[in-house]
Design an enzyme around this catalytic site. Sequence first.
Site, PDB file in Angstrom:
ATOM      1  N   ASP A  19       0.826  -1.204   0.000  1.00 58.18           N
ATOM      2  CA  ASP A  19       0.000   0.000   0.000  1.00 58.18           C
ATOM      3  C   ASP A  19       0.863   1.259   0.000  1.00 58.18           C
ATOM      4  OD1 ASP A  19      -2.355  -1.350  -0.121  1.00 58.18           O
ATOM      5  OD2 ASP A  19      -2.886  -1.112   1.992  1.00 58.18           O
ATOM      6  N   GLY A  20       2.028   1.186   0.640  1.00 59.78           N
ATOM      7  CA  GLY A  20       2.933   2.333   0.644  1.00 59.78           C
ATOM      8  C   GLY A  20       3.421   2.684  -0.749  1.00 59.78           C
ATOM      9  N   ASN A  39      -4.747   8.708   2.390  1.00 65.01           N
ATOM     10  CA  ASN A  39      -5.004   8.044   3.665  1.00 65.01           C
ATOM     11  C   ASN A  39      -5.368   9.031   4.766  1.00 65.01           C
ATOM     12  OD1 ASN A  39      -4.818   5.390   2.974  1.00 65.01           O
ATOM     13  ND2 ASN A  39      -2.907   4.985   4.067  1.00 65.01           N
ATOM     14  N   GLU A  40      -4.387   9.840   5.160  1.00 66.66           N
ATOM     15  CA  GLU A  40      -4.633  10.771   6.259  1.00 66.66           C
ATOM     16  C   GLU A  40      -3.593  11.875   6.293  1.00 66.66           C
ATOM     17  OE1 GLU A  40      -1.632   8.298   7.122  1.00 66.66           O
ATOM     18  OE2 GLU A  40      -3.506   7.326   7.685  1.00 66.66           O
ATOM     19  N   ARG A  69      -5.939  20.415  23.231  1.00 65.17           N
ATOM     20  CA  ARG A  69      -4.609  20.295  23.827  1.00 65.17           C
ATOM     21  C   ARG A  69      -4.278  18.818  23.918  1.00 65.17           C
ATOM     22  NH1 ARG A  69      -7.207  24.473  26.287  1.00 65.17           N
ATOM     23  NH2 ARG A  69      -6.048  26.439  26.549  1.00 65.17           N
ATOM     24  N   ASP A  95      -1.395  15.496  22.096  1.00 61.25           N
ATOM     25  CA  ASP A  95      -0.275  15.141  21.222  1.00 61.25           C
ATOM     26  C   ASP A  95      -0.506  15.582  19.785  1.00 61.25           C
ATOM     27  OD1 ASP A  95       0.959  14.049  23.377  1.00 61.25           O
ATOM     28  OD2 ASP A  95       0.801  11.957  22.728  1.00 61.25           O
ATOM     29  N   ALA A 129      -4.174  11.431  22.185  1.00 61.33           N
ATOM     30  CA  ALA A 129      -3.873  11.701  23.598  1.00 61.33           C
ATOM     31  C   ALA A 129      -4.240  13.122  24.006  1.00 61.33           C
ATOM     32  CB  ALA A 129      -2.393  11.426  23.882  1.00 61.33           C
TER      33      ALA A 129
END
Length: 265
Positions: free
Chosen positions: A45-46, A122-123, A148, A150, A185
Site C-alpha cells: 500500500d505504501g 489516507n490521512e 490540547r 499530542d 492523547a
Amino acid sequence: MKFTIMSKGDQSSDALASTMKEYLLDFGFIMDEQEPDIVISVGGDGTLLYAFHRYYNRLDETAFVGVHTGHLGFYADWLPTEVEKLVIAIAKTPFQVVEYPLLEVIIRYVNGSKESQYLAMNEATVKSAEGTLVTEVEIRGEYFETFRGDGLCISTPSGSTAYNKALGGAIIHPSIEAIQIAEMASINNRVFRTVGSPLVLPKHHTCVLKPTAGMNLQITVDHLTMVHQDVKSIQYRVANEKVRFVRFRPFPFWKRVRDSFVADK
C-alpha cells in the site's frame, strides 16, 4: 493505451514489474512515465501511496491498480501469482473505475506567504514539533473547541483503517464522502476539555485548525513529513478530486476489513 509501473524496489517487486512491462509492450501498450492512463503499483500500500503522489496532478486521466508482493492490502487485489491474469485483463477487458474520496489540506501562514496545498489518500496529521499541540478547532466557520494534546489525525474513508483505527476512530466505507477527525492523547481535566470522540464531517463541511502563535508544527500528508513555521491555519475538507482505481473483478471493502482484522491467518 499508455502505462507505467512503480515498484517497491526490492528484488521480487522489480522482477514482477519487469515481467509485466514486457507483457504489456508485447500487447502493444506504450510505456509513458509522464502521462500514463494506468499506473501499476508493485509492492505494498505504501508503494501505491507513492504512485498516487507522483501523479496527483492528473487524477482525472490516470487510474491505479496494485499488485501486492507482501500481504494483501487495502489498495491492491492482485497477487504475484496473478500477474499474467492481470495483464490479460488490462489488454482484453474493458475495465471499470472505482472512485475514492480524498482529503484536501490547505496551510496558510501568518506572514501572508503563498499557501501550501496537498491531497491525502489516507490521512494527514498535525503535531507540535516541540511538545503539546494547542490549537483552536473550527467546524463550518464556528468555534468548536480548543484542543490540547499530542495531535490530531484527519483521515479519508479509505484511510480510516490505518492510523485512524489505531486511534479508536471508526471504519468508514469509501463510498461515503467524508473526513474523520481523531484525537491523539488529548488533555482532559477540570480546566481543559475536548469532545473526546472522533468526528465525522460530510462533504462541504470544513475543519480549520488555528494553532497557538509561534508554534512549529510537524505535519504529515500520507507518507510525507514536513515542519511548518508561522502557521496561521490549516484547513481540511473532502477534496473535489478523487482517486480512481481500475477494477476487473469484485473487491469488497468489508471483506478486506474482515481479512485484515478479524479472519484467522
